[in-house]
Design an enzyme around this catalytic site. Structure first.
Site, PDB file in Angstrom:
ATOM      1  N   GLU A 178      41.757  34.921  43.531  1.00  0.00           N
ATOM      2  CA  GLU A 178      41.788  33.826  42.557  1.00  0.00           C
ATOM      3  C   GLU A 178      43.217  33.283  42.382  1.00  0.00           C
ATOM      4  N   ALA A 184      40.133  45.304  33.784  1.00  0.00           N
ATOM      5  CA  ALA A 184      40.370  43.880  33.530  1.00  0.00           C
ATOM      6  C   ALA A 184      39.145  43.258  32.877  1.00  0.00           C
ATOM      7  N   ARG A 205      27.425  45.701  41.450  1.00  0.00           N
ATOM      8  CA  ARG A 205      28.122  44.521  40.942  1.00  0.00           C
ATOM      9  C   ARG A 205      27.550  44.130  39.571  1.00  0.00           C
ATOM     10  N   GLN A 216      32.569  48.381  38.759  1.00  0.00           N
ATOM     11  CA  GLN A 216      32.054  48.486  40.138  1.00  0.00           C
ATOM     12  C   GLN A 216      33.044  49.248  41.031  1.00  0.00           C
ATOM     13  N   VAL A 266      37.515  52.680  35.316  1.00  0.00           N
ATOM     14  CA  VAL A 266      36.704  53.640  36.098  1.00  0.00           C
ATOM     15  C   VAL A 266      35.203  53.368  35.977  1.00  0.00           C
ATOM     16  N   ASP A 317      42.870  52.308  25.971  1.00  0.00           N
ATOM     17  CA  ASP A 317      42.542  50.885  26.105  1.00  0.00           C
ATOM     18  C   ASP A 317      43.765  50.154  26.647  1.00  0.00           C
ATOM     19  N   THR A 365      44.029  39.561  43.104  1.00  0.00           N
ATOM     20  CA  THR A 365      42.814  38.817  43.437  1.00  0.00           C
ATOM     21  C   THR A 365      43.068  37.530  44.222  1.00  0.00           C
ATOM     22  N   TYR A 389      41.899  33.454  33.841  1.00  0.00           N
ATOM     23  CA  TYR A 389      41.857  34.754  34.521  1.00  0.00           C
ATOM     24  C   TYR A 389      42.930  34.802  35.614  1.00  0.00           C
ATOM     25  N   LEU A 427      42.658  49.152  37.716  1.00  0.00           N
ATOM     26  CA  LEU A 427      41.513  48.276  37.989  1.00  0.00           C
ATOM     27  C   LEU A 427      40.969  47.623  36.715  1.00  0.00           C
ATOM     28  N   HIS A 457      34.322  41.068  46.430  1.00  0.00           N
ATOM     29  CA  HIS A 457      33.576  42.163  47.042  1.00  0.00           C
ATOM     30  C   HIS A 457      32.463  42.572  46.089  1.00  0.00           C
ATOM     31  N   LYS A 493      46.231  37.153  36.002  1.00  0.00           N
ATOM     32  CA  LYS A 493      46.408  38.034  37.164  1.00  0.00           C
ATOM     33  C   LYS A 493      47.697  37.708  37.926  1.00  0.00           C
TER      34      LYS A 493
HETATM   35  P1  NAP Z   1      34.323  45.239  36.599  1.00  0.00           P
HETATM   36  O1  NAP Z   1      33.105  45.809  37.216  1.00  0.00           O
HETATM   37  O2  NAP Z   1      34.210  44.073  35.684  1.00  0.00           O
HETATM   38  O3  NAP Z   1      35.105  46.428  35.842  1.00  0.00           O
HETATM   39  C1  NAP Z   1      36.161  46.181  34.966  1.00  0.00           C
HETATM   40  C2  NAP Z   1      36.594  47.473  34.346  1.00  0.00           C
HETATM   41  O4  NAP Z   1      37.681  47.218  33.434  1.00  0.00           O
HETATM   42  C3  NAP Z   1      35.517  48.194  33.532  1.00  0.00           C
HETATM   43  O5  NAP Z   1      35.628  49.577  33.728  1.00  0.00           O
HETATM   44  C4  NAP Z   1      35.895  47.838  32.101  1.00  0.00           C
HETATM   45  O6  NAP Z   1      35.452  48.773  31.138  1.00  0.00           O
HETATM   46  C5  NAP Z   1      37.410  47.892  32.217  1.00  0.00           C
HETATM   47  N1  NAP Z   1      38.084  47.242  31.098  1.00  0.00           N
HETATM   48  C6  NAP Z   1      37.978  45.953  30.685  1.00  0.00           C
HETATM   49  N2  NAP Z   1      38.756  45.745  29.602  1.00  0.00           N
HETATM   50  C7  NAP Z   1      39.365  46.914  29.321  1.00  0.00           C
HETATM   51  C8  NAP Z   1      40.284  47.350  28.319  1.00  0.00           C
HETATM   52  N3  NAP Z   1      40.731  46.523  27.363  1.00  0.00           N
HETATM   53  N4  NAP Z   1      40.708  48.636  28.344  1.00  0.00           N
HETATM   54  C9  NAP Z   1      40.253  49.508  29.282  1.00  0.00           C
HETATM   55  N5  NAP Z   1      39.377  49.151  30.238  1.00  0.00           N
HETATM   56  C10 NAP Z   1      38.938  47.881  30.266  1.00  0.00           C
HETATM   57  O7  NAP Z   1      35.373  44.794  37.743  1.00  0.00           O
HETATM   58  P2  NAP Z   1      35.405  45.184  39.305  1.00  0.00           P
HETATM   59  O8  NAP Z   1      34.587  44.203  40.059  1.00  0.00           O
HETATM   60  O9  NAP Z   1      35.167  46.631  39.467  1.00  0.00           O
HETATM   61  O10 NAP Z   1      36.927  44.832  39.639  1.00  0.00           O
HETATM   62  C11 NAP Z   1      37.961  45.800  39.478  1.00  0.00           C
HETATM   63  C12 NAP Z   1      39.285  45.086  39.384  1.00  0.00           C
HETATM   64  O11 NAP Z   1      39.525  44.313  40.550  1.00  0.00           O
HETATM   65  C13 NAP Z   1      39.422  44.110  38.221  1.00  0.00           C
HETATM   66  O12 NAP Z   1      40.758  44.158  37.785  1.00  0.00           O
HETATM   67  C14 NAP Z   1      39.129  42.759  38.845  1.00  0.00           C
HETATM   68  O13 NAP Z   1      39.766  41.743  38.101  1.00  0.00           O
HETATM   69  C15 NAP Z   1      39.746  42.944  40.213  1.00  0.00           C
HETATM   70  N6  NAP Z   1      39.150  42.192  41.308  1.00  0.00           N
HETATM   71  C16 NAP Z   1      37.818  42.247  41.540  1.00  0.00           C
HETATM   72  C17 NAP Z   1      37.297  41.579  42.638  1.00  0.00           C
HETATM   73  C18 NAP Z   1      35.825  41.637  42.959  1.00  0.00           C
HETATM   74  O14 NAP Z   1      35.368  40.815  43.754  1.00  0.00           O
HETATM   75  N7  NAP Z   1      35.072  42.601  42.422  1.00  0.00           N
HETATM   76  C19 NAP Z   1      38.143  40.871  43.496  1.00  0.00           C
HETATM   77  C20 NAP Z   1      39.503  40.860  43.223  1.00  0.00           C
HETATM   78  C21 NAP Z   1      40.018  41.539  42.145  1.00  0.00           C
HETATM   79  P3  NAP Z   1      34.000  48.650  30.409  1.00  0.00           P
HETATM   80  O15 NAP Z   1      33.003  49.208  31.380  1.00  0.00           O
HETATM   81  O16 NAP Z   1      34.186  49.459  29.197  1.00  0.00           O
HETATM   82  O17 NAP Z   1      33.773  47.174  30.157  1.00  0.00           O
HETATM   83  O1  F7E Z   2      31.530  33.184  41.213  1.00  0.00           O
HETATM   84  C1  F7E Z   2      29.911  29.957  41.718  1.00  0.00           C
HETATM   85  C2  F7E Z   2      31.127  30.007  40.824  1.00  0.00           C
HETATM   86  O2  F7E Z   2      31.429  34.663  39.201  1.00  0.00           O
HETATM   87  C3  F7E Z   2      31.630  32.863  42.585  1.00  0.00           C
HETATM   88  C4  F7E Z   2      35.458  38.243  40.191  1.00  0.00           C
HETATM   89  O3  F7E Z   2      35.186  39.537  40.682  1.00  0.00           O
HETATM   90  O4  F7E Z   2      35.824  37.394  42.395  1.00  0.00           O
HETATM   91  C5  F7E Z   2      35.051  37.218  41.232  1.00  0.00           C
HETATM   92  O5  F7E Z   2      35.247  35.923  40.684  1.00  0.00           O
HETATM   93  C6  F7E Z   2      31.390  31.372  42.776  1.00  0.00           C
HETATM   94  C7  F7E Z   2      32.182  30.482  41.817  1.00  0.00           C
HETATM   95  O6  F7E Z   2      32.914  35.272  41.156  1.00  0.00           O
HETATM   96  C8  F7E Z   2      27.042  30.511  39.572  1.00  0.00           C
HETATM   97  O7  F7E Z   2      31.405  28.717  40.274  1.00  0.00           O
HETATM   98  C9  F7E Z   2      27.620  29.135  41.153  1.00  0.00           C
HETATM   99  O8  F7E Z   2      32.713  29.363  42.499  1.00  0.00           O
HETATM  100  O9  F7E Z   2      30.502  35.506  41.406  1.00  0.00           O
HETATM  101  P1  F7E Z   2      31.520  34.718  40.690  1.00  0.00           P
HETATM  102  P2  F7E Z   2      34.391  34.657  41.126  1.00  0.00           P
HETATM  103  O10 F7E Z   2      34.554  33.631  40.101  1.00  0.00           O
HETATM  104  O11 F7E Z   2      34.726  34.292  42.535  1.00  0.00           O
HETATM  105  C10 F7E Z   2      37.241  37.242  42.216  1.00  0.00           C
HETATM  106  C11 F7E Z   2      37.924  37.502  43.537  1.00  0.00           C
HETATM  107  C12 F7E Z   2      37.782  38.044  41.092  1.00  0.00           C
HETATM  108  O12 F7E Z   2      38.941  38.449  41.100  1.00  0.00           O
HETATM  109  C13 F7E Z   2      36.946  38.127  39.862  1.00  0.00           C
HETATM  110  O13 F7E Z   2      37.310  39.276  39.083  1.00  0.00           O
HETATM  111  O14 F7E Z   2      30.027  31.113  42.525  1.00  0.00           O
HETATM  112  N1  F7E Z   2      28.633  30.007  40.976  1.00  0.00           N
HETATM  113  N2  F7E Z   2      26.621  29.425  40.293  1.00  0.00           N
HETATM  114  C14 F7E Z   2      28.315  30.871  40.018  1.00  0.00           C
HETATM  115  N3  F7E Z   2      28.982  31.931  39.508  1.00  0.00           N
HETATM  116  C15 F7E Z   2      28.365  32.654  38.532  1.00  0.00           C
HETATM  117  N4  F7E Z   2      28.987  33.746  38.016  1.00  0.00           N
HETATM  118  N5  F7E Z   2      27.121  32.315  38.054  1.00  0.00           N
HETATM  119  C16 F7E Z   2      26.422  31.251  38.542  1.00  0.00           C
HETATM  120  O15 F7E Z   2      25.307  30.969  38.120  1.00  0.00           O
END
Ligand code: NAP
Ligand code: F7E
Length: 374
Positions: A130, A83, A187, A13, A10, A59, A128, A152, A81, A182, A156
């Site tokens: 991914e 992770a 973020r 993001q 919760v 947790d 995801t 990761y 959510l 997203h 997943k």
């Molecule tokens: P985020 O901002 O990194 O938030 C992750 C959340 O998980 C935080 O509330 C974190 O708590 C909690 N968490 C981590 N480890 C935990 C544990 N051991 N027990 C309880 N809570 C825990 O991620 P998000 O971007 O909102 O994404 C939400 C979900 O969608 C994630 O599962 C992510 O993998 C997945 N996802 C994200 C994207 C994207 O682009 N954003 C795309 C596809 C899938 P703390 O605040 O305490 O660290």
């Molecule tokens: O990287 C490249 C990096 O870390 C995007 C998570 O929410 O989306 C997220 O994962 C791309 C990659 O996101 C930097 O190599 C270049 O190719 O923003 P990112 P991600 O890895 O796509 C997916 C859907 C999830 O599920 C995940 O939870 O950008 N990149 N230069 C970089 N990435 C980072 N972080 N930092 C750099 O400096």
């Protein structure tokens, strides 16, 4: 009777936007938080204390805490959510990532069964893009084969399959939303988009010299998080439990994101060089109030520190099924609007952080003058 939702993650993001969305729909929202040495819940601070919003310690690595909480809350819907969501970090902490992102999903499913809620409680799993990893086709849809390409993604993938297994074995209403990247003004600051928008704002305000990035050629399908949480809810309201790809269907490179972000911050870039030698150089400045940024300055450079052992480089989602069956509009917020709103937010944030630091300095000076025992 209002519906009861339990959100893991919760404080993240998506969790924060989903909480707002569900409260707006009249839900009673319960969220899982975990203890941290700095109790800093910035994204949900505005919701704390509002009626129908409740936080509980638990947790994802602690089955007992999840079983007790699910029993206490008796949710109609669970949004899983939580992770370790950073792909690069998963290479450094693979076991922790597997525990939370893979086995954590199983713990939630078993917590629901242990409390005999499997007939009434619907479960959304945050899956995801991914999973497609080293992609086997472009664009990617619900039928594209998976090829996970990081610890990761492998974790997943377990989450995805265990959800499917419990749906088939126990007839549970549990679904995966296969969400593409997203982003938003909420973020995490180490994901590439937010790292860029914050750095562009700092550089434009003369508080940072250069932004170091990894793979500039990487391609992503970036949407707006606020639009995507609606889909999580729609997936659980669907007549049958199914998995959905949620994406915009539009793709851009990291370099394109950076070019547009700097433009909104008042800095036009040109790119020179290739690979590790590539640089983003100031071509023109527009309306900046400080004189520290000059034409010819190198403001973006490449650092191998941000390269990954295996990188996912060609993600593009096909949201046809979500459009057709959920009635969801993937183009509510365009890529251009997303970049603009993130930069506008971070321009204000960087300026405000400085003002706050000034106030802290004044307060500290007064405090020291008065003596610490007063
Ligand atoms: P985020 O901002 O990194 O938030 C992750 C959340 O998980 C935080 O509330 C974190 O708590 C909690 N968490 C981590 N480890 C935990 C544990 N051991 N027990 C309880 N809570 C825990 O991620 P998000 O971007 O909102 O994404 C939400 C979900 O969608 C994630 O599962 C992510 O993998 C997945 N996802 C994200 C994207 C994207 O682009 N954003 C795309 C596809 C899938 P703390 O605040 O305490 O660290
Ligand atoms: O990287 C490249 C990096 O870390 C995007 C998570 O929410 O989306 C997220 O994962 C791309 C990659 O996101 C930097 O190599 C270049 O190719 O923003 P990112 P991600 O890895 O796509 C997916 C859907 C999830 O599920 C995940 O939870 O950008 N990149 N230069 C970089 N990435 C980072 N972080 N930092 C750099 O400096």
């Amino acid at each position: 009777m209002s519906k009861i939702a339990l959100i893991t993650g919760v404080t993240g993001q998506d969790g924060s936007y989903l909480s707002e969305f569900l409260l707006g729909k009249g839900y009673e929202v319960h969220g899982i938080i975990r203890r941290s040495s700095v109790d800093y819940r910035e994204r949900i601070a505005h919701l704390e204390g509002t009626p129908h919003f409740h936080l509980h310690y638990a947790d994802m690595s602690d089955s007992m805490s999840l079983v007790k909480l699910v029993g206490k809350v008796q949710p109609d819907e669970i949004y899983n959510l939580a992770a370790q969501s950073h792909v690069q970090v998963s290479f450094d902490a693979p076991e922790f990532t597997a525990d939370v992102d893979a086995v954590g999903v199983l713990r939630i499913l078993e917590a629901v069964r242990t409390n005999h809620l499997e007939k009434t409680c619907r479960i959304y799993q945050a899956s995801t893009s991914e999973l497609y990893g080293k992609v086997e086709e472009v664009p990617q849809s619900e039928t594209t084969p998976f090829h996970p390409y990081s610890p990761y993604a492998v974790a997943k993938l377990y989450g995805y399959w265990i959800i499917k297994e419990y749906r088939e074995a126990y007839n549970m209403f549990c679904c995966s939303g296969i969400l593409f990247n997203h982003e938003s003004e909420r973020r995490g600051e180490t994901f590439v988009t937010r790292k860029i928008t914050l750095a562009a704002a700092r550089i434009a305000q003369g508080k940072q010299k250069c932004l170091y990035l990894g793979n500039l050629d990487s391609l992503r399908d970036w949407g707006y998080a606020k639009d995507y949480v609606e889909c999580m809810w729609l997936i659980l309201q669907h007549k049958t439990p199914e998995d959905f790809v949620i994406a915009t269907g539009v793709q851009h490179s990291v370099r394109e994101f950076a070019t547009l972000a700097f433009k909104h911050a008042g800095i036009e870039l040109r790119w020179e060089g290739e690979g590790i030698e590539e640089k983003g150089i100031v071509e023109r400045v527009n309306g900046l109030t400080n004189e520290r940024v000059k034409v010819g300055d190198v403001v973006v450079a490449v650092s191998p520190d941000f390269y990954r052992p295996t990188d996912v480089v060609n993600l593009l989602g096909d949201p046809s099924k979500a459009k057709r069956e959920l009635g969801w509009n993937p183009q509510t917020t365009s890529f251009e609007q997303l970049v603009e709103l993130m930069v506008a937010h971070d321009m204000k944030k960087v300026a405000a952080d400085d003002a706050a630091a000034e106030i802290r300095k004044v307060n500290l000076a007064e405090f020291l003058e008065k003596g610490i025992d007063k």
